[in-house]
Design a protein around this motif. Structure first.
Motif, PDB file in Angstrom:
ATOM      1  N   ALA A 119     -19.524 -93.121  64.815  1.00  0.00           N
ATOM      2  CA  ALA A 119     -18.170 -93.453  64.381  1.00  0.00           C
ATOM      3  C   ALA A 119     -17.141 -93.447  65.517  1.00  0.00           C
ATOM      4  CB  ALA A 119     -17.726 -92.495  63.292  1.00  0.00           C
ATOM      5  N   LYS A 120     -16.358 -94.514  65.549  1.00  0.00           N
ATOM      6  CA  LYS A 120     -15.195 -94.622  66.436  1.00  0.00           C
ATOM      7  C   LYS A 120     -13.983 -94.818  65.535  1.00  0.00           C
ATOM      8  CE  LYS A 120     -15.369 -97.048  70.171  1.00  0.00           C
ATOM      9  NZ  LYS A 120     -15.515 -98.193  71.115  1.00  0.00           N
ATOM     10  N   THR A 121     -12.890 -94.163  65.852  1.00  0.00           N
ATOM     11  CA  THR A 121     -11.674 -94.292  65.048  1.00  0.00           C
ATOM     12  C   THR A 121     -10.529 -94.789  65.919  1.00  0.00           C
ATOM     13  OG1 THR A 121     -12.366 -92.500  63.557  1.00  0.00           O
ATOM     14  CG2 THR A 121     -10.036 -93.071  63.573  1.00  0.00           C
ATOM     15  N   GLU A 122      -9.843 -95.826  65.421  1.00  0.00           N
ATOM     16  CA  GLU A 122      -8.739 -96.443  66.158  1.00  0.00           C
ATOM     17  C   GLU A 122      -7.626 -96.797  65.177  1.00  0.00           C
ATOM     18  OE1 GLU A 122     -11.657 -98.630  69.465  1.00  0.00           O
ATOM     19  OE2 GLU A 122     -10.829 -99.758  67.790  1.00  0.00           O
ATOM     20  N   THR A 123      -6.428 -97.004  65.700  1.00  0.00           N
ATOM     21  CA  THR A 123      -5.308 -97.456  64.865  1.00  0.00           C
ATOM     22  C   THR A 123      -4.823 -98.806  65.365  1.00  0.00           C
ATOM     23  OG1 THR A 123      -3.711 -96.255  66.257  1.00  0.00           O
ATOM     24  CG2 THR A 123      -4.555 -95.122  64.304  1.00  0.00           C
ATOM     25  N   ILE A 124      -4.381 -99.636  64.429  1.00  0.00           N
ATOM     26  CA  ILE A 124      -3.915-100.970  64.779  1.00  0.00           C
ATOM     27  C   ILE A 124      -2.924-101.454  63.723  1.00  0.00           C
ATOM     28  CG2 ILE A 124      -5.818-102.124  63.565  1.00  0.00           C
ATOM     29  CD1 ILE A 124      -5.801-104.173  65.927  1.00  0.00           C
ATOM     30  N   LYS A 125      -1.991-102.299  64.131  1.00  0.00           N
ATOM     31  CA  LYS A 125      -0.979-102.776  63.204  1.00  0.00           C
ATOM     32  C   LYS A 125      -1.466-104.004  62.449  1.00  0.00           C
ATOM     33  CE  LYS A 125       3.993-103.569  62.893  1.00  0.00           C
ATOM     34  NZ  LYS A 125       5.276-103.541  63.644  1.00  0.00           N
ATOM     35  N   ILE A 126      -1.273-103.978  61.132  1.00  0.00           N
ATOM     36  CA  ILE A 126      -1.609-105.113  60.272  1.00  0.00           C
ATOM     37  C   ILE A 126      -0.397-105.376  59.382  1.00  0.00           C
ATOM     38  CG2 ILE A 126      -3.163-106.020  58.508  1.00  0.00           C
ATOM     39  CD1 ILE A 126      -5.244-103.966  59.478  1.00  0.00           C
ATOM     40  N   PHE A 127       0.058-106.619  59.323  1.00  0.00           N
ATOM     41  CA  PHE A 127       1.246-106.947  58.543  1.00  0.00           C
ATOM     42  C   PHE A 127       0.889-107.131  57.067  1.00  0.00           C
ATOM     43  CE2 PHE A 127       2.167-108.093  62.876  1.00  0.00           C
ATOM     44  CZ  PHE A 127       3.460-107.627  63.059  1.00  0.00           C
ATOM     45  N   GLY A 128       1.792-106.675  56.189  1.00  0.00           N
ATOM     46  CA  GLY A 128       1.589-106.785  54.756  1.00  0.00           C
ATOM     47  C   GLY A 128       2.756-106.135  54.051  1.00  0.00           C
ATOM     48  N   ASN A 129       2.748-106.179  52.716  1.00  0.00           N
ATOM     49  CA  ASN A 129       3.900-105.685  51.966  1.00  0.00           C
ATOM     50  C   ASN A 129       3.623-104.548  50.993  1.00  0.00           C
ATOM     51  OD1 ASN A 129       5.698-107.525  53.128  1.00  0.00           O
ATOM     52  ND2 ASN A 129       5.293-109.075  51.564  1.00  0.00           N
ATOM     53  N   CYS A 130       2.563-104.694  50.199  1.00  0.00           N
ATOM     54  CA  CYS A 130       2.466-103.881  48.996  1.00  0.00           C
ATOM     55  C   CYS A 130       1.066-103.296  48.770  1.00  0.00           C
ATOM     56  CB  CYS A 130       2.865-104.728  47.793  1.00  0.00           C
ATOM     57  SG  CYS A 130       1.828-106.213  47.619  1.00  0.00           S
ATOM     58  N   ASP A 131       0.916-102.651  47.600  1.00  0.00           N
ATOM     59  CA  ASP A 131      -0.379-102.058  47.252  1.00  0.00           C
ATOM     60  C   ASP A 131      -1.452-103.128  47.084  1.00  0.00           C
ATOM     61  OD1 ASP A 131       0.506 -99.425  47.302  1.00  0.00           O
ATOM     62  OD2 ASP A 131       1.202 -99.489  45.226  1.00  0.00           O
ATOM     63  N   MET A 132      -1.053-104.318  46.619  1.00  0.00           N
ATOM     64  CA  MET A 132      -2.019-105.405  46.499  1.00  0.00           C
ATOM     65  C   MET A 132      -2.509-105.831  47.881  1.00  0.00           C
ATOM     66  SD  MET A 132      -1.665-109.084  44.519  1.00  0.00           S
ATOM     67  CE  MET A 132      -1.009-108.265  43.067  1.00  0.00           C
ATOM     68  N   CYS A 133      -1.592-105.849  48.849  1.00  0.00           N
ATOM     69  CA  CYS A 133      -1.966-106.134  50.236  1.00  0.00           C
ATOM     70  C   CYS A 133      -2.957-105.087  50.734  1.00  0.00           C
ATOM     71  CB  CYS A 133      -0.742-106.129  51.147  1.00  0.00           C
ATOM     72  SG  CYS A 133       0.443-107.457  50.846  1.00  0.00           S
ATOM     73  N   LYS A 134      -2.660-103.836  50.434  1.00  0.00           N
ATOM     74  CA  LYS A 134      -3.527-102.738  50.864  1.00  0.00           C
ATOM     75  C   LYS A 134      -4.950-102.946  50.352  1.00  0.00           C
ATOM     76  CE  LYS A 134      -4.135 -97.711  50.376  1.00  0.00           C
ATOM     77  NZ  LYS A 134      -4.337 -97.373  51.804  1.00  0.00           N
ATOM     78  N   ALA A 135      -5.056-103.307  49.060  1.00  0.00           N
ATOM     79  CA  ALA A 135      -6.377-103.501  48.465  1.00  0.00           C
ATOM     80  C   ALA A 135      -7.125-104.651  49.136  1.00  0.00           C
ATOM     81  CB  ALA A 135      -6.237-103.764  46.970  1.00  0.00           C
ATOM     82  N   THR A 136      -6.406-105.742  49.398  1.00  0.00           N
ATOM     83  CA  THR A 136      -7.038-106.919  50.009  1.00  0.00           C
ATOM     84  C   THR A 136      -7.437-106.649  51.456  1.00  0.00           C
ATOM     85  OG1 THR A 136      -5.685-108.366  48.601  1.00  0.00           O
ATOM     86  CG2 THR A 136      -6.757-109.388  50.498  1.00  0.00           C
ATOM     87  N   ASP A 140       3.729 -98.601  54.401  1.00  0.00           N
ATOM     88  CA  ASP A 140       5.058 -98.264  54.927  1.00  0.00           C
ATOM     89  C   ASP A 140       5.125 -98.432  56.444  1.00  0.00           C
ATOM     90  OD1 ASP A 140       6.098 -97.573  52.379  1.00  0.00           O
ATOM     91  OD2 ASP A 140       5.063 -95.641  52.508  1.00  0.00           O
ATOM     92  N   THR A 141       4.117 -97.952  57.132  1.00  0.00           N
ATOM     93  CA  THR A 141       4.113 -98.039  58.604  1.00  0.00           C
ATOM     94  C   THR A 141       3.460 -99.319  59.111  1.00  0.00           C
ATOM     95  OG1 THR A 141       1.986 -96.902  58.796  1.00  0.00           O
ATOM     96  CG2 THR A 141       3.980 -95.526  58.751  1.00  0.00           C
ATOM     97  N   LYS A 142       2.701 -99.998  58.220  1.00  0.00           N
ATOM     98  CA  LYS A 142       1.922-101.202  58.574  1.00  0.00           C
ATOM     99  C   LYS A 142       0.790-100.880  59.554  1.00  0.00           C
ATOM    100  CE  LYS A 142       5.273-103.222  56.383  1.00  0.00           C
ATOM    101  NZ  LYS A 142       5.162-103.350  54.921  1.00  0.00           N
ATOM    102  N   MET A 143       0.480 -99.606  59.696  1.00  0.00           N
ATOM    103  CA  MET A 143      -0.593 -99.199  60.599  1.00  0.00           C
ATOM    104  C   MET A 143      -1.868 -98.926  59.800  1.00  0.00           C
ATOM    105  SD  MET A 143       0.737 -99.450  63.563  1.00  0.00           S
ATOM    106  CE  MET A 143      -0.596 -98.712  64.526  1.00  0.00           C
ATOM    107  N   ALA A 144      -2.979 -99.316  60.397  1.00  0.00           N
ATOM    108  CA  ALA A 144      -4.273 -99.080  59.760  1.00  0.00           C
ATOM    109  C   ALA A 144      -5.116 -98.168  60.645  1.00  0.00           C
ATOM    110  CB  ALA A 144      -5.002-100.397  59.528  1.00  0.00           C
TER     111      ALA A 144
END
Length: 291
Positions: free
Chosen positions: A27-44, A62-66
């Protein structure tokens, strides 16, 4: 009771996340920004990025960070971000194809900051006072046919140069032209491709680079030709969705690879077989003409 229910839900989510992480080896863990708006975006976003026991994506609306955790021996950040972009979501690595973005529900159509900046530079616009404009209604200059051709022209021209070198069984020239193709592949600005080109480019770009490297580093013409067969299939996929200045001929050699055959693209309708050179120069036929 409500507070207890919420706590239990949070615990369940945390346990589920920990379980998913635990299943991922190397396992490698990283953070990256992904644009989106809502919980539906989160699910997709998370559905597009997740692969059981291989990759897990946790996106914060809220932060747009994944936070992405993945098995480094089986995938990488680019592959995960590419899938998310193809689902319609811009991220730090890849811009989503316009048609994929357009298919998102209205509540999920986030402000495309990446696209707006590009358009602003190209058009010389002052963004002050334009923050409330609907930038999705603006027609980007990147969809102009002349720019589509210019973005991919070097890729196609270097491909044809490799084909010509292999037709002459010139290993050194094929290697040199493949090196030039690798440079032109890296130079493509995806933001200036049409929606169809963008979608195909993201699917084939990794294999294009791999095929090209195989040709550039090999001193064995048979290995170069094997790599060229794979390269040709990916170039064909790209050529089908790109505007061409002149006709391109998709041609087939029935003898290559033990009779399994292989294809290539040419600017000429006359057959000049890159898989056998002077041994069987005119062996083959044109199976499709791309205009």
């Amino acid at each position: 009771m409500k507070s207890i229910s919420k706590i239990l839900m949070v615990i369940a989510v945390l346990l589920s996340t920990i379980s998913a992480f635990a299943q991922i080896k190397n396992a490698k863990t990283e953070t990256i920004k992904i644009f989106g708006n809502c919980d539906m975006c989160k699910a997709t976003i998370e559905k597009a990025g997740n692969v059981q026991k291989v990759a897990n994506v946790d996106w914060n609306k809220d932060t747009k960070m994944a936070t992405i955790t993945y098995d480094g021996s089986k995938t990488n950040q680019d592959e995960i971000m590419k899938r998310i972009a193809l689902a319609g979501y811009d991220n730090e690595k890849f811009r989503a194809p316009d048609d994929a973005y357009a298919k998102l529900p209205g509540c999920c159509q986030y402000d495309r900051a990446i696209k707006t900046v590009t358009e602003t530079k190209e058009k010389g616009m002052d963004m002050k006072g334009h923050t409330n404009h609907n930038h999705n209604e603006m027609v980007p200059q990147s969809n102009a046919p002349s720019q589509n051709v210019s973005q991919l022209k070097a890729v196609f021209e270097n491909y044809f140069a490799i084909k010509d070198a292999l037709t002459k069984t010139d290993v050194t020239a094929a290697s040199a032209k493949a090196t030039q193709l690798a440079t032109s592949i890296k130079g493509v600005d995806m933001n200036k491709l049409s929606a169809e080109e963008h979608t195909v480019w993201m699917k084939v770009m990794k294999e294009l680079a791999t095929n090209t490297e195989s040709i550039s580093t090999s001193k064995d013409v048979s290995k170069q030709r094997n790599a060229f067969a794979a390269l040709s299939e990916n170039i064909y996929q790209l050529a089908k969705v790109s505007k061409q200045e002149n006709s391109i001929y998709y041609q087939h050699c029935p003898m290559f690879n033990g009779g399994k055959g292989a294809n290539w693209l040419s600017k000429e309708s006359v057959i000049k077989n890159p898989y056998y050179g002077s041994q069987m120069l005119t062996c083959g036929s044109t199976v499709e003409t791309l205009k």
